[in-house]
Write a protein that holds these residues in place. Structure first.
Motif, PDB file in Angstrom:
ATOM      1  N   MET A 168      -8.261  -2.208   9.262  1.00  0.00           N
ATOM      2  CA  MET A 168      -8.309  -2.655   7.598  1.00  0.00           C
ATOM      3  C   MET A 168      -6.807  -2.161   6.861  1.00  0.00           C
ATOM      4  N   SER A 169      -6.746  -2.343   6.107  1.00  0.00           N
ATOM      5  CA  SER A 169      -4.967  -2.975   5.322  1.00  0.00           C
ATOM      6  C   SER A 169      -5.939  -1.393   4.379  1.00  0.00           C
ATOM      7  N   PHE A 170      -4.211  -0.733   3.707  1.00  0.00           N
ATOM      8  CA  PHE A 170      -4.203  -0.267   3.044  1.00  0.00           C
ATOM      9  C   PHE A 170      -2.659   0.094   3.118  1.00  0.00           C
ATOM     10  N   LYS A 171      -2.244   0.877   1.797  1.00  0.00           N
ATOM     11  CA  LYS A 171      -0.692   0.587   1.409  1.00  0.00           C
ATOM     12  C   LYS A 171      -0.361   2.504   1.244  1.00  0.00           C
ATOM     13  N   ILE A 172       0.222   3.213   1.708  1.00  0.00           N
ATOM     14  CA  ILE A 172      -0.079   4.552   1.724  1.00  0.00           C
ATOM     15  C   ILE A 172       1.043   4.708   0.324  1.00  0.00           C
ATOM     16  N   ILE A 173       0.721   4.626  -0.836  1.00  0.00           N
ATOM     17  CA  ILE A 173       1.735   5.522  -2.025  1.00  0.00           C
ATOM     18  C   ILE A 173       2.699   6.521  -2.519  1.00  0.00           C
ATOM     19  N   SER A 174       3.560   7.146  -4.014  1.00  0.00           N
ATOM     20  CA  SER A 174       3.785   8.367  -3.871  1.00  0.00           C
ATOM     21  C   SER A 174       3.708   8.526  -5.150  1.00  0.00           C
ATOM     22  N   GLY A 175       2.869   7.424  -5.895  1.00  0.00           N
ATOM     23  CA  GLY A 175       2.854   7.560  -7.465  1.00  0.00           C
ATOM     24  C   GLY A 175       2.190   5.834  -7.497  1.00  0.00           C
TER      25      GLY A 175
END
Length: 294
Positions: free
Chosen positions: A1-8
């Motif tokens: 499954m796709s997701f993106k880790i972001i800092s803000g």
């Protein structure tokens, strides 16, 4: 499954026209707002983009507004607020739910004294005995600091003998207050269902609350909305079900199971595992809701 880790949120917010924010675990921890949240809310509203606070609080929105004001989340920082208490009250007012058809108006409430507003001005009577009730309203535990759902087993068994249906005004199983997890109404409702009771839950992740949220935001295309929450079970599931992109905040309800502190990010493997268990994925993952990460 796709997701993106972001800092803000600064890099993704321009892609959306409106925002749905959870409260507990995202905006505040029950005592005060998380660092950077108020600035982030102000940034999200720049350009006239609306914000709705979507909460599974078992109180109507006026009481929640006051609660937020007391912790410096001013009313001008968001455009709308909608709670599971609001949805429950609408059901009580319309009386078009099957649980309320051909039944009386006496209810037994399981919950704390602070859970107010559901029956105000309506033709219902709160009773102190299960035997006098026509149905149950569950808003939570009387004392969620010390109690567990198991304490209510005897009450629920008595209600089951009378075949009382339950309206649950908060589907959450637990909530973070400070650094401590506390049981919510959804945990009592789950026990009642386990015993064989009839239960209806109002709020996230169920479609009606999102339909009303989109109506208030005046955005008809779900893909133009970004929902930010800390619970896979309610926030992310509800957004997924409606075609709304989502941000999972890891510093809320899942922080304990991941062993995280102070808004730390989980590993990709930890996120993979939770998405495998739930069979759906957030669009993004971040530690706490901030505009610009470190």
């Amino acid at each position: 499954m796709s997701f993106k880790i972001i800092s803000g949120l600064s890099g993704v917010a321009p892609n959306y026209d409106a925002f749905i924010l959870d409260l507990w675990g995202v905006v505040h921890n029950g005592h005060h707002p998380y660092p950077g949240v108020l600035d982030c809310m102000d940034r999200l509203r720049e350009g006239g983009k609306p914000i709705i606070l979507l909460s599974n609080a078992p109180r109507t929105n006026g009481y929640v507004v006051d609660f937020l004001e007391n912790m410096s989340v001013a009313r001008e920082r968001y455009d709308h607020i909608l709670t599971s208490g609001d949805i429950t009250r609408e059901v009580l007012a319309s009386r078009d739910h099957p649980f309320l058809n051909n039944t009386g108006t006496a209810f037994y409430q399981i919950g704390a004294a602070r859970d107010k507003g559901l029956e105000d001005g309506l033709d219902y009577q709160k009773v102190s005995s299960i035997g006098d009730a026509d149905f149950l309203i569950c808003t939570g535990l009387v004392d969620d600091q010390t109690e567990t759902p198991e304490i209510y087993r005897e009450i629920l068994q008595d209600a089951l003998k009378h075949d009382l249906p339950m309206l649950c005004a908060n589907p959450d199983l637990t909530v973070m207050r400070g650094a401590t997890s506390h049981y919510c109404a959804g945990a009592i409702a789950a026990l009642y269902e386990e015993l064989g009771g009839r239960v209806e839950l109002f709020g996230k992740p169920y479609p009606e609350v999102y339909r009303q949220a989109m109506e208030k935001l005046q955005v008809s295309e779900p893909s133009r909305i970004l929902a930010i929450g800390d619970s896979m079970r309610t926030d992310i599931k509800g957004a997924n079900g409606c075609g709304i992109d989502s941000v999972l905040v890891s510093g809320g309800i899942h922080a304990d199971e991941w062993g995280l502190k102070d808004g730390q990010l989980p590993t990709a493997a930890q996120i993979d595992e939770i998405t495998r268990v739930h069979q759906f994925s957030p669009t993004y993952v971040m530690g706490h809701m901030v505009w610009q990460g470190n």
